[in-house]
Scaffold this active site. Structure first.
Site, PDB file in Angstrom:
ATOM      1  N   ASN A  10       0.868  -1.188   0.000  1.00 28.84           N
ATOM      2  CA  ASN A  10       0.000   0.000   0.000  1.00 28.84           C
ATOM      3  C   ASN A  10       0.900   1.232   0.000  1.00 28.84           C
ATOM      4  O   ASN A  10       1.451   1.609   1.027  1.00 28.84           O
ATOM      5  CB  ASN A  10      -0.888  -0.031   1.259  1.00 28.84           C
ATOM      6  CG  ASN A  10      -1.752   1.212   1.382  1.00 28.84           C
ATOM      7  OD1 ASN A  10      -1.870   1.998   0.443  1.00 28.84           O
ATOM      8  ND2 ASN A  10      -2.370   1.381   2.545  1.00 28.84           N
ATOM      9  N   TRP A  11       1.053   1.835  -1.173  1.00 28.57           N
ATOM     10  CA  TRP A  11       1.997   2.952  -1.295  1.00 28.57           C
ATOM     11  C   TRP A  11       1.415   4.281  -0.826  1.00 28.57           C
ATOM     12  O   TRP A  11       2.122   5.297  -0.806  1.00 28.57           O
ATOM     13  CB  TRP A  11       2.509   3.044  -2.744  1.00 28.57           C
ATOM     14  CG  TRP A  11       3.417   1.909  -3.098  1.00 28.57           C
ATOM     15  CD1 TRP A  11       4.066   1.098  -2.204  1.00 28.57           C
ATOM     16  CD2 TRP A  11       3.798   1.452  -4.406  1.00 28.57           C
ATOM     17  NE1 TRP A  11       4.813   0.155  -2.874  1.00 28.57           N
ATOM     18  CE2 TRP A  11       4.673   0.361  -4.222  1.00 28.57           C
ATOM     19  CE3 TRP A  11       3.483   1.847  -5.695  1.00 28.57           C
ATOM     20  CZ2 TRP A  11       5.240  -0.336  -5.285  1.00 28.57           C
ATOM     21  CZ3 TRP A  11       4.049   1.154  -6.767  1.00 28.57           C
ATOM     22  CH2 TRP A  11       4.910   0.078  -6.561  1.00 28.57           C
ATOM     23  N   LYS A  12       0.134   4.272  -0.492  1.00 27.75           N
ATOM     24  CA  LYS A  12      -0.532   5.490   0.032  1.00 27.75           C
ATOM     25  C   LYS A  12      -0.245   6.681  -0.891  1.00 27.75           C
ATOM     26  O   LYS A  12      -0.061   6.500  -2.097  1.00 27.75           O
ATOM     27  CB  LYS A  12      -0.109   5.748   1.481  1.00 27.75           C
ATOM     28  CG  LYS A  12      -0.274   4.498   2.361  1.00 27.75           C
ATOM     29  CD  LYS A  12      -0.168   4.754   3.831  1.00 27.75           C
ATOM     30  CE  LYS A  12      -0.327   3.453   4.606  1.00 27.75           C
ATOM     31  NZ  LYS A  12      -0.359   3.621   6.035  1.00 27.75           N
ATOM     32  N   HIS A 101      -9.777   1.617   4.505  1.00 34.53           N
ATOM     33  CA  HIS A 101      -8.530   1.796   5.258  1.00 34.53           C
ATOM     34  C   HIS A 101      -8.783   2.794   6.379  1.00 34.53           C
ATOM     35  O   HIS A 101      -9.548   3.752   6.207  1.00 34.53           O
ATOM     36  CB  HIS A 101      -7.411   2.292   4.329  1.00 34.53           C
ATOM     37  CG  HIS A 101      -6.069   2.251   4.992  1.00 34.53           C
ATOM     38  ND1 HIS A 101      -5.667   3.203   5.906  1.00 34.53           N
ATOM     39  CD2 HIS A 101      -5.058   1.357   4.912  1.00 34.53           C
ATOM     40  CE1 HIS A 101      -4.454   2.883   6.344  1.00 34.53           C
ATOM     41  NE2 HIS A 101      -4.065   1.769   5.758  1.00 34.53           N
ATOM     42  N   GLU A 103      -7.153   5.172   7.477  1.00 32.87           N
ATOM     43  CA  GLU A 103      -6.851   6.576   7.139  1.00 32.87           C
ATOM     44  C   GLU A 103      -8.032   7.207   6.407  1.00 32.87           C
ATOM     45  O   GLU A 103      -8.304   8.396   6.557  1.00 32.87           O
ATOM     46  CB  GLU A 103      -5.552   6.657   6.319  1.00 32.87           C
ATOM     47  CG  GLU A 103      -4.336   6.455   7.217  1.00 32.87           C
ATOM     48  CD  GLU A 103      -3.150   5.786   6.548  1.00 32.87           C
ATOM     49  OE1 GLU A 103      -3.089   5.713   5.317  1.00 32.87           O
ATOM     50  OE2 GLU A 103      -2.268   5.298   7.294  1.00 32.87           O
ATOM     51  N   GLU A 176      -5.934  -4.534  10.549  1.00 37.04           N
ATOM     52  CA  GLU A 176      -4.912  -3.520  10.780  1.00 37.04           C
ATOM     53  C   GLU A 176      -5.225  -2.742  12.063  1.00 37.04           C
ATOM     54  O   GLU A 176      -6.019  -1.793  12.038  1.00 37.04           O
ATOM     55  CB  GLU A 176      -4.874  -2.528   9.611  1.00 37.04           C
ATOM     56  CG  GLU A 176      -4.417  -3.142   8.316  1.00 37.04           C
ATOM     57  CD  GLU A 176      -3.739  -2.100   7.416  1.00 37.04           C
ATOM     58  OE1 GLU A 176      -2.605  -2.347   7.009  1.00 37.04           O
ATOM     59  OE2 GLU A 176      -4.335  -1.049   7.156  1.00 37.04           O
ATOM     60  N   GLY A 182       2.164   2.397  10.939  1.00 35.54           N
ATOM     61  CA  GLY A 182       3.185   3.437  10.877  1.00 35.54           C
ATOM     62  C   GLY A 182       3.880   3.716  12.200  1.00 35.54           C
ATOM     63  O   GLY A 182       4.628   4.683  12.313  1.00 35.54           O
ATOM     64  N   SER A 221       2.877  -1.970  10.571  1.00 40.92           N
ATOM     65  CA  SER A 221       4.311  -2.058  10.853  1.00 40.92           C
ATOM     66  C   SER A 221       4.927  -3.410  10.498  1.00 40.92           C
ATOM     67  O   SER A 221       5.811  -3.905  11.210  1.00 40.92           O
ATOM     68  CB  SER A 221       4.600  -1.694  12.319  1.00 40.92           C
ATOM     69  OG  SER A 221       4.332  -0.323  12.527  1.00 40.92           O
ATOM     70  N   GLY A 242       2.710  -1.049   4.415  1.00 39.92           N
ATOM     71  CA  GLY A 242       2.748   0.361   4.051  1.00 39.92           C
ATOM     72  C   GLY A 242       4.186   0.830   3.879  1.00 39.92           C
ATOM     73  O   GLY A 242       4.823   0.597   2.842  1.00 39.92           O
ATOM     74  N   GLY A 243       4.728   1.474   4.899  1.00 41.44           N
ATOM     75  CA  GLY A 243       6.053   2.089   4.850  1.00 41.44           C
ATOM     76  C   GLY A 243       7.134   1.218   4.225  1.00 41.44           C
ATOM     77  O   GLY A 243       7.857   1.661   3.317  1.00 41.44           O
TER      78      GLY A 243
HETATM   79  P1  PGA Z   1       2.528   0.466   7.752  1.00 46.48           P
HETATM   80  O1  PGA Z   1       1.109   0.738   7.057  1.00 46.48           O
HETATM   81  O2  PGA Z   1       3.062  -0.811   7.194  1.00 46.48           O
HETATM   82  O3  PGA Z   1       3.359   1.654   7.385  1.00 46.48           O
HETATM   83  O4  PGA Z   1       2.282   0.368   9.222  1.00 46.48           O
HETATM   84  C1  PGA Z   1       0.215  -0.310   6.819  1.00 46.48           C
HETATM   85  C2  PGA Z   1      -1.064   0.216   6.227  1.00 46.48           C
HETATM   86  O5  PGA Z   1      -1.528   1.288   6.634  1.00 46.48           O
HETATM   87  O6  PGA Z   1      -1.635  -0.414   5.320  1.00 46.48           O
END
Ligand code: PGA
Length: 258
Positions: A10-12, A101, A103, A176, A182, A221, A242-243
């Protein structure tokens, strides 16, 4: 259910055309050279979908790499300024659609109703949905995590119009925990095991009759040092990253962990 795991990047809202093209080509190269048995999916920002999809889909020899999007409209085409339908994304090779998600729920105020409409529309059209669920730290501290997750699952999947026609293998649930996203601190193996077992039990109830139970994957994470342990937990069918998915070396290591 197949034992094949799915690793989703997930590159956001990150990267540029140059950096994401380079990241994509490094992932393609690794999938060609290494024996990676997991299915790998990348979710770039909408604007880069056409170009990156071409990059992915022109490599016909790589069967385990797909592309998807991080969000989708709940509506069919029409006067919905700023929205993008699954039909449009599909034109550019999008196979997976991430919905709900945290966010989008928290920062963009997406409601359970909107999320449920998105999920229904996708499943009614035989599309693959990655539905995110998870609790905040405050909810976890109050031991409300399971009831929050249950509410999110029932709201998104409980009112599907014709459950018998829905292909349950089109559904992936991403657990999640919001406090883990994050933060650099993933949930413990025990917590992941317990919550995944709970989600699978709940899905069995909500989706009756259900021949194929949806995959349940973990996100929050995940990185190249903890992915092996997380992927080996019973009931974990993959990860949403994500990250660490923005770093080619780290993401390839995650994809290579068995
Ligand atoms: P993260 O994000 O790996 O940076 O914790 C995961 C996500 O929000 O899908």
């Amino acid at each position: 259910m197949s034992s094949k795991k799915i690793i989703i990047a997930n590159w956001k809202q990150n990267g540029s055309l140059k950096s994401l093209r380079s990241l994509t080509s490094q992932i393609i190269k690794a999938l060609k050279l290494k024996s990676i048995s997991h299915s790998v999916v990348i979710l770039p920002p909408y604007v880069y979908l056409p170009i990156l999809a071409e990059q992915v889909l022109s490599n016909k020899k790589i069967r385990n790499l797909s592309i998807g999007v991080q969000n989708v409209s709940a509506f069919s085409d029409g006067a919905y300024t700023g929205e993008v339908s699954f039909e449009m994304c599909k034109d550019f090779g999008s196979k997976y659609f991430l919905v709900g998600h945290s966010e989008r729920r928290q920062i963009l105020s997406e409601s359970d109703v909107l999320i449920s409409n998105k999920v229904s529309r996708l499943l009614n059209h035989n599309k693959k949905v990655i539905l995110c669920v998870g609790e905040t730290l405050a909810e976890r501290n109050k031991k409300l995590d399971k009831s929050v997750i249950s509410k999110q699952l029932i709201s998104a999947l409980g009112s599907l119009s014709s459950k018998s026609k829905i292909k349950t293998n089109n559904i992936i649930i991403a657990y999640e925990p919001i406090w883990a996203i994050g933060s650099g601190k993933s949930a413990s193996s025990e917590d992941i095991y317990n919550t995944h077992s709970y989600i699978k039990k709940k899905l069995n109830m909500i989706l009756k009759p259900c021949k194929i139970l949806p995959k349940v994957i973990y996100g929050g994470s995940v990185n190249n040092t903890n992915s092996k342990e997380i992927l080996s937990i019973d009931g974990v069918d993959g990860t949403l990253v994500g990250g660490a998915s923005l770093n080619a070396k780290k993401f390839i290591e995650i994809c290579s962990s068995i």
